[in-house]
Design a protein around this motif. Sequence first.
Motif, PDB file in Angstrom:
ATOM      1  N   TYR A  14      -2.323  -6.322  -9.553  1.00  0.00           N
ATOM      2  CA  TYR A  14      -1.340  -5.509  -8.847  1.00  0.00           C
ATOM      3  C   TYR A  14      -1.938  -4.930  -7.559  1.00  0.00           C
ATOM      4  CZ  TYR A  14      -3.454  -1.418 -11.173  1.00  0.00           C
ATOM      5  OH  TYR A  14      -4.320  -0.461 -11.639  1.00  0.00           O
ATOM      6  N   GLN A  15      -3.244  -4.647  -7.539  1.00  0.00           N
ATOM      7  CA  GLN A  15      -3.884  -4.204  -6.302  1.00  0.00           C
ATOM      8  C   GLN A  15      -3.938  -5.348  -5.289  1.00  0.00           C
ATOM      9  OE1 GLN A  15      -7.484  -2.856  -8.255  1.00  0.00           O
ATOM     10  NE2 GLN A  15      -7.152  -0.787  -7.473  1.00  0.00           N
ATOM     11  N   ILE A  18      -0.729  -5.705  -3.479  1.00  0.00           N
ATOM     12  CA  ILE A  18      -0.570  -4.706  -2.416  1.00  0.00           C
ATOM     13  C   ILE A  18      -1.380  -5.112  -1.195  1.00  0.00           C
ATOM     14  CG2 ILE A  18      -1.081  -2.313  -1.754  1.00  0.00           C
ATOM     15  CD1 ILE A  18      -0.605  -1.607  -4.765  1.00  0.00           C
ATOM     16  N   THR A  26       4.351  -1.069   2.416  1.00  0.00           N
ATOM     17  CA  THR A  26       4.435  -1.125   0.961  1.00  0.00           C
ATOM     18  C   THR A  26       4.479   0.292   0.418  1.00  0.00           C
ATOM     19  OG1 THR A  26       2.042  -1.129   0.651  1.00  0.00           O
ATOM     20  CG2 THR A  26       3.119  -3.281   0.803  1.00  0.00           C
ATOM     21  N   SER A  28       3.566   2.486  -3.058  1.00  0.00           N
ATOM     22  CA  SER A  28       2.860   2.450  -4.341  1.00  0.00           C
ATOM     23  C   SER A  28       3.154   3.729  -5.097  1.00  0.00           C
ATOM     24  CB  SER A  28       1.345   2.331  -4.116  1.00  0.00           C
ATOM     25  OG  SER A  28       1.048   1.172  -3.404  1.00  0.00           O
ATOM     26  N   SER A  30       2.742   5.325  -8.868  1.00  0.00           N
ATOM     27  CA  SER A  30       2.158   5.148 -10.196  1.00  0.00           C
ATOM     28  C   SER A  30       1.453   6.429 -10.606  1.00  0.00           C
ATOM     29  CB  SER A  30       1.177   3.973 -10.204  1.00  0.00           C
ATOM     30  OG  SER A  30       0.126   4.212  -9.309  1.00  0.00           O
ATOM     31  N   LYS A  36      -4.606   3.288  -6.609  1.00  0.00           N
ATOM     32  CA  LYS A  36      -3.801   3.287  -5.381  1.00  0.00           C
ATOM     33  C   LYS A  36      -4.686   3.470  -4.151  1.00  0.00           C
ATOM     34  CE  LYS A  36      -1.293   6.740  -6.744  1.00  0.00           C
ATOM     35  NZ  LYS A  36      -1.901   6.998  -8.043  1.00  0.00           N
ATOM     36  N   SER A  39      -6.961   0.317  -3.403  1.00  0.00           N
ATOM     37  CA  SER A  39      -6.291  -0.819  -2.772  1.00  0.00           C
ATOM     38  C   SER A  39      -5.944  -0.522  -1.319  1.00  0.00           C
ATOM     39  CB  SER A  39      -5.041  -1.222  -3.556  1.00  0.00           C
ATOM     40  OG  SER A  39      -4.127  -0.155  -3.632  1.00  0.00           O
ATOM     41  N   HIS A  40      -5.583   0.705  -1.038  1.00  0.00           N
ATOM     42  CA  HIS A  40      -5.180   1.043   0.325  1.00  0.00           C
ATOM     43  C   HIS A  40      -6.380   1.128   1.273  1.00  0.00           C
ATOM     44  CE1 HIS A  40      -1.555   1.838  -1.908  1.00  0.00           C
ATOM     45  NE2 HIS A  40      -0.901   1.916  -0.771  1.00  0.00           N
TER      46      HIS A  40
END
Length: 114
Positions: A14-15, A18, A26, A28, A30, A36, A39-40
């Motif tokens: 899922y990362q 993204i 996008t 996110s 959660s 989060k 990934s960012h």
Amino acid sequence: MNNFNYTRPPITNYQKAIVDSLACCTVSESSVKVGKTTSHIIWLFEQALKGKKGDNFLFVTPNFPLANIAFSRMKAQVSYPQLFLMNLFPNLDLPYRMVLIFGLNQLMSQTLYT
């Protein structure tokens, strides 16, 4: 600009979705501690590696503590810290005058990539 080897750190599917998204934006949503921020900051760092001289890249947060968390994690995750020419909050300066900026108040008059 990329004259060194970069290997993306291990991330979940899922990362990866993204980070590799072709969308211009996008969202996110959660719970806490699911990756989060990780990934960012990976996405932002990879965008900076594609940047040009003088580009600025902004990690937008609603408040100072969140910006500081992302800044600290980015600094800690880069295995070659000498890459950063200067690393005082809120900026991480990269070669060729590219800057990663964490927060809302810095360089708002500059051209930014978010």
